[in-house]
Design an enzyme around this catalytic site. Structure first.
Site, PDB file in Angstrom:
ATOM      1  N   GLU A 120       0.995  -1.054  -0.109  1.00  0.00           N
ATOM      2  CA  GLU A 120       0.088   0.012   0.012  1.00  0.00           C
ATOM      3  C   GLU A 120       0.872   1.267  -0.005  1.00  0.00           C
ATOM      4  O   GLU A 120       1.484   1.469   1.001  1.00  0.00           O
ATOM      5  CB  GLU A 120      -0.908   0.015   1.059  1.00  0.00           C
ATOM      6  CG  GLU A 120      -1.962  -1.269   1.263  1.00  0.00           C
ATOM      7  CD  GLU A 120      -2.698  -1.047   0.236  1.00  0.00           C
ATOM      8  OE1 GLU A 120      -3.093  -0.284  -0.547  1.00  0.00           O
ATOM      9  OE2 GLU A 120      -3.633  -2.032  -0.115  1.00  0.00           O
TER      10      GLU A 120
ATOM     11  N   CYS B 295      -2.474   9.545   2.503  1.00  0.00           N
ATOM     12  CA  CYS B 295      -1.697   8.961   1.052  1.00  0.00           C
ATOM     13  C   CYS B 295      -2.935   9.086   0.164  1.00  0.00           C
ATOM     14  O   CYS B 295      -2.527   9.042  -1.125  1.00  0.00           O
ATOM     15  CB  CYS B 295      -1.465   7.481   1.384  1.00  0.00           C
ATOM     16  SG  CYS B 295      -2.915   6.445   2.007  1.00  0.00           S
TER      17      CYS B 295
END
Length: 468
Positions: A210, A244
């Site tokens: 990720e 993010c």
């Protein structure tokens, strides 16, 4: 001397003995996570405030409540997720049992970043536990207060023969990665992601990465600039921009930019007051290293809003940059801070071309009153996730998989997707030991007649007919 070997061997032995396999054991560990969240809520909020100046509101919304929701979902659905999944059969196997068994991989390593240290620890951990794995957690040493709770308090709520938390920085993580794990789950930046992937490759260990990237946000001319500004300002400056999936830049026309800048100023003032530095609702940069990096980006383009900073508090004001060139540093790296560049384009086509000549992002956003514009952006671009007319609200749905594509990551999790990520999808067919006469079709000596019959028998059938 390897400080990890003994503990890792203990975890491997626990898995081999089958301790984590039963639904009862998995449910008990998930209940432990639930108690951990409820018993230590205030302590967790205080740690997040200490590390990131994160408000109680943001801590609850983005860390504690999301983690609790994942635990609750897994507890409600654990037995159904664990059930063998029946699949369709062909004529040759109509009397047999065909299914997919979801079995745990074994020993899992979860490496956690600092920006959402509770969420990004517990959400993947829920999936790993629900799937029946033993787990090694490596929290970030950068978010020190939260790391301390994860290391000292969380283990009390779990079976420590099956789960452990390891501490340390880059050197210790490197040593840990020299060991063979059955699955690795990493959240962080692409540079470290490559190191983790290279380490996993030595053992052919499956992996989820990720990562991040520069998430674009297109704003159409027909939008209400204040509505866009409210939504963009909230999800850009949430957690001081250290998210993010936050938008890394806006693409809009020159006309929309002239309307959007004052609207963004209104939103920032409404959210954080005339002096955002005194607002309890605005976070701080995690450490001096990242503060210095972000301070350097303030020199790109022209500051239209904000631009102030205070090194002593690691404070950077909510900032909007205009007249930004594509070649400037602020457009070459993931910002990961409360800075929002506006880049002007002449058309939707130019905006899409701008997005597509960059690496595929973790998230992509588009604002427009015309659904065909949203659908065009969706159809002509690629990203890990997409949201039309808002920010990262897609992240609130456990029914949607979360993950990147290309340099923004690989693999998916959240909800049942987490369970599936940490499960080996084992293909199973249980055949009868008798009825050997039927198998004569496949044995030599071969014939064209047997081939024709066998090909028909091997065609997949969706019906439940058991006649041969």
């Amino acid at each position: 001397m390897d400080s990890f070997e003994d503990k890792l061997q203990q975890l491997r032995e626990a898995f081999k003995e089958g301790r984590t396999r039963s639904a009862e054991f998995r449910a008990a560990q998930l209940q432990g996570l639930s108690h951990f969240l409820r018993d230590n809520k205030q302590q967790l909020q205080e740690a997040l405030a200490q590390d990131l100046h994160k408000s109680a509101f943001e801590a609850e919304v983005s860390e504690i409540a999301i983690s609790q929701a994942e635990v609750d979902l897994a507890l409600r659905n654990l037995r159904s997720w664990m059930k063998d999944e029946k699949v369709s059969k062909n004529l040759a196997t109509q009397l047999d049992s065909a299914f997919i068994r979801k079995e745990p991989f074994g020993l899992v390593l979860i490496i956690v970043p600092w920006n959402y240290p509770i969420n990004l620890t517990l959400v993947p951990l829920v999936g790993a536990i629900a799937a029946g794995n033993c787990v090694v957690l490596k929290p970030s040493e950068i978010s020190k207060a939260t790391e301390k709770i994860l290391a000292e308090v969380l283990p009390r709520y779990l079976d420590q023969s099956c789960f452990t938390v390891v501490l340390g920085g880059r050197q210790e993580t490197g040593q840990l990665l020299e060991h063979k794990f059955d699955y690795i789950f990493f959240t962080g930046n692409a540079y470290v992601g490559k190191i983790v992937m290279a380490a996993a490759a030595k053992h052919l260990t499956p992996i989820t990465l990720e990562l991040g990237g520069k998430n674009p946000c297109y704003v159409d001319d027909n939008c209400d600039p204040q509505i866009v500004a409210n939504r963009v300002a909230w999800f850009r400056y949430f957690n001081a921009g250290q998210t993010c999936v936050a938008p890394d830049y806006i693409l809009c026309s020159q006309e929309m930019q002239e309307r959007l800048v004052p609207a963004l100023q209104n939103a920032i003032t409404r959210f954080y007051g005339d002096n955002p530095q005194t607002s309890p609702n605005l976070g701080r940069i995690i450490n001096q290293k990242h503060f210095k990096r972000l301070q350097g980006l303030l020199g790109c383009g022209r500051v239209a809003i904000g631009g102030q900073s205070d090194e002593g508090e690691r404070y950077i004001a909510p900032t909007v940059l205009v007249d930004v060139q594509e070649t400037e540093p602020v457009m070459q790296e993931e910002i990961f801070g409360p800075i929002l560049p506006l880049v002007t384009v002449r058309s939707l086509d130019e905006a899409i071309e701008f997005m597509n000549r960059r690496e595929k992002p973790l998230a992509l956003y588009a604002f427009s009153k015309r659904s065909q514009v949203i659908k065009q952006v969706l159809a002509r671009t690629s990203s890990g996730g997409f949201c039309g007319n808002d920010g990262f609200m897609h992240m609130t749905l456990s029914s949607l998989p979360f993950g990147g594509v290309g340099t923004s990551g690989m693999g998916r999790y959240h909800g049942k997707f987490s369970f599936d990520t940490f499960s080996n999808q084992r293909a199973c067919l249980l055949r009868s030991p008798g009825m050997e006469k039927i198998n004569d079709l496949r044995y030599p000596p071969y014939s064209s007649r047997n081939l024709r019959v066998l090909l028909v028998a091997m065609e997949e059938r969706c019906c439940s007919c058991t006649l041969l």
